[in-house]
Every structure is written in structure tokens, then in C-alpha cells.
Write a protein that holds these residues in place. Structure first.
Motif, short mmCIF file in Angstrom:
data_model
loop_
_atom_site.label_atom_id
_atom_site.label_comp_id
_atom_site.label_asym_id
_atom_site.label_seq_id
_atom_site.Cartn_x
_atom_site.Cartn_y
_atom_site.Cartn_z
N LYS A 1 0.86 -1.19 0.00
CA LYS A 1 0.00 0.00 0.00
C LYS A 1 0.89 1.23 0.00
N PRO A 2 0.45 2.32 -0.61
CA PRO A 2 1.28 3.53 -0.65
C PRO A 2 1.25 4.29 0.67
N GLY A 3 2.01 5.34 0.71
CA GLY A 3 2.01 6.24 1.87
C GLY A 3 2.50 5.56 3.13
N PRO A 4 1.74 5.67 4.23
CA PRO A 4 2.19 5.12 5.51
C PRO A 4 2.35 3.60 5.52
N GLY A 5 1.84 2.92 4.49
CA GLY A 5 2.00 1.47 4.40
C GLY A 5 3.10 1.04 3.44
N ALA A 6 3.84 1.99 2.91
CA ALA A 6 4.81 1.70 1.85
C ALA A 6 6.03 0.90 2.31
N HIS A 7 6.14 0.63 3.59
CA HIS A 7 7.29 -0.13 4.08
C HIS A 7 7.03 -1.64 4.07
N VAL B 1 -5.07 -13.52 5.30
CA VAL B 1 -4.04 -12.49 5.21
C VAL B 1 -2.81 -13.13 5.83
N MET B 2 -1.72 -13.17 5.08
CA MET B 2 -0.49 -13.81 5.55
C MET B 2 0.61 -12.77 5.58
N TYR B 3 1.51 -12.91 6.57
CA TYR B 3 2.55 -11.89 6.76
C TYR B 3 3.85 -12.54 7.22
N GLN B 4 4.93 -11.94 6.77
CA GLN B 4 6.26 -12.28 7.26
C GLN B 4 7.00 -10.99 7.56
N GLU B 5 7.42 -10.85 8.82
CA GLU B 5 8.22 -9.68 9.21
C GLU B 5 9.69 -9.99 8.95
N PHE B 6 10.39 -8.98 8.44
CA PHE B 6 11.82 -9.17 8.17
C PHE B 6 12.65 -8.69 9.33
N ARG C 1 13.63 -7.91 0.75
CA ARG C 1 14.65 -7.68 1.78
C ARG C 1 15.73 -6.74 1.26
N GLN C 2 16.14 -6.94 0.01
CA GLN C 2 17.18 -6.09 -0.58
C GLN C 2 16.73 -4.63 -0.62
N ARG C 3 15.44 -4.41 -0.78
CA ARG C 3 14.91 -3.05 -0.83
C ARG C 3 14.51 -2.54 0.55
N GLU C 4 14.83 -3.31 1.57
CA GLU C 4 14.65 -2.94 2.97
C GLU C 4 13.19 -2.70 3.37
N TYR C 5 12.30 -3.49 2.79
CA TYR C 5 10.93 -3.50 3.28
C TYR C 5 10.94 -4.10 4.68
N ALA C 6 9.97 -3.76 5.50
CA ALA C 6 9.86 -4.29 6.86
C ALA C 6 9.26 -5.69 6.90
N GLY C 7 8.59 -6.08 5.84
CA GLY C 7 7.97 -7.39 5.76
C GLY C 7 7.22 -7.53 4.46
N MET C 8 6.59 -8.70 4.29
CA MET C 8 5.79 -8.96 3.10
C MET C 8 4.43 -9.48 3.54
N GLN C 9 3.39 -8.96 2.89
CA GLN C 9 2.01 -9.31 3.21
C GLN C 9 1.31 -9.85 1.97
N PHE C 10 0.61 -10.96 2.15
CA PHE C 10 -0.28 -11.47 1.12
C PHE C 10 -1.69 -11.16 1.58
N ASN C 11 -2.44 -10.45 0.78
CA ASN C 11 -3.74 -9.92 1.18
C ASN C 11 -4.91 -10.88 1.04
N ALA C 12 -4.79 -11.88 0.16
CA ALA C 12 -5.96 -12.70 -0.14
C ALA C 12 -5.53 -14.08 -0.62
N VAL C 13 -5.19 -14.96 0.31
CA VAL C 13 -4.81 -16.33 -0.02
C VAL C 13 -6.00 -17.23 0.33
N ALA C 14 -6.60 -17.84 -0.67
CA ALA C 14 -7.75 -18.71 -0.42
C ALA C 14 -7.32 -19.84 0.51
N GLU C 15 -8.05 -19.99 1.62
CA GLU C 15 -7.67 -21.02 2.59
C GLU C 15 -7.74 -22.42 1.99
N SER C 16 -8.52 -22.59 0.93
CA SER C 16 -8.63 -23.88 0.24
C SER C 16 -7.42 -24.16 -0.64
#
Length: 161
Positions: free
Chosen positions: A70-76, A156-161, A106-121
Motif C-alpha cells: 500500500k502507498p504512503g504510511p504502508g509503503a514499508h 491475510v499472511m505476513y512475514q516480518e523481516f 529484503r534487498q529493498r529494505e521492506y519491513a515485511g511482506m504481506q499477502f492480502n488474499a490467499v484462499a484457505e482452500s
């Protein structure tokens, strides 16, 4: 297998993969009637995002797109999406694409990666993402209309770096 940057000439092999995945209606929330032109506009990420292909020789086995969630305050926080040709599944293509996206973020120094919509099936994807360090941080019940299972949750899945 090699993962490399997408070039416009790859679309002739990427579109059939994208089309097959979205028409199946069992993993992605994309409109199943999406045209090739509309899909190109959605799938091919403009900079600073990135789109890649996994190739074996000249054949495209799968593709991924990644960028800022997401842009702005979520851009990390980064996000990514992956599609693999049906006859290439189970051969490590998805894992290689996921690892490439994580390394890129990681190379671009994001704080983590989020997947917004992974079908549980979509158990194979959920298991792959868990193996690669993601956690399910929430599930929206019944948010995905699966063609044979009915309404299933979207993780919603997330990995913090």
C-alpha cells in the motif's frame, strides 16, 4: 530453472498461465472474464515494482509480481503474487518464485511482506508460504467464492523481516 525479469515478449507465454489460473476460479480473486490486455495492466508491475518469469530454456513455467503493498504510511510493506503453469506445479517453481520475491523485498529494505488474499482452500500455497516463514494473521470468513467448495475464507499472511 532460471528466474529473470519479465520482458514484453514473455506475455505470449505468461497470459495462458494467468488465463488458466483466473478462469479456474479456485485460487485468485481476479475477475475470471478478464481480458489479456486488462490482465497485462494488472500483472505487469511498473517500477519500483517488479514482474519476473521462471523459465526452463525458452519455456515460461511460472511468473510472479511484487511491489509495495500500500502507498504512503504502508509503503514499508511489500506484497507479491505467484502463478505457475498447471503442468509445472509440484516442481519447485512456486517456491523459487516466492524466495526470489522475498530476497527482492529484503534487498529493498521492506519491513515485511504481506499477502492480502490467499484462499484457505489453496492448501499448497498456504503450506508453501508457511514453509517460507509466513503466518496467517487473520482470515476473512467466506470471502472467496470457490467454484466447488462454496464460500471459503481468505487468509491475510505476513512475514516480518
Amino acid at each position: 530453472m532460471l528466474i529473470r525479469e519479465f520482458v514484453a515478449q514473455d506475455w505470449s507465454q505468461v497470459w495462458p498461465i494467468v488465463e488458466e489460473v483466473i478462469r479456474a476460479r479456485d485460487t485468485f480473486t481476479y475477475d475470471p472474464t478478464m481480458t489479456a490486455d486488462a490482465a497485462y495492466a494488472v500483472w505487469v508491475e511498473p517500477p519500483p515494482g517488479r514482474t519476473v518469469v521462471a523459465v526452463d530454456g525458452e519455456r515460461v513455467l511460472g511468473t510472479a509480481k511484487m511491489g509495495t503493498n500500500k502507498p504512503g504510511p504502508g509503503a514499508h510493506v511489500a506484497t507479491a503474487s505467484f502463478m505457475v503453469a498447471a503442468d509445472a506445479r509440484g516442481r519447485g517453481v512456486g517456491t523459487a518464485l516466492c524466495r526470489d520475491a522475498l530476497a527482492w523485498a529484503r534487498q529493498r529494505e521492506y519491513a515485511g511482506m504481506q499477502f492480502n488474499a490467499v484462499a484457505e482452500s489453496n492448501r499448497s500455497a498456504v503450506e508453501l508460504y508457511r514453509r517460507e516463514g509466513f503466518d496467517v494473521i487473520g482470515t476473512v470468513p467466506g470471502a472467496f467464492a470457490h467454484p466447488s467448495l462454496g464460500r471459503v475464507g481468505l487468509h491475510v499472511m505476513y512475514q516480518e523481516f
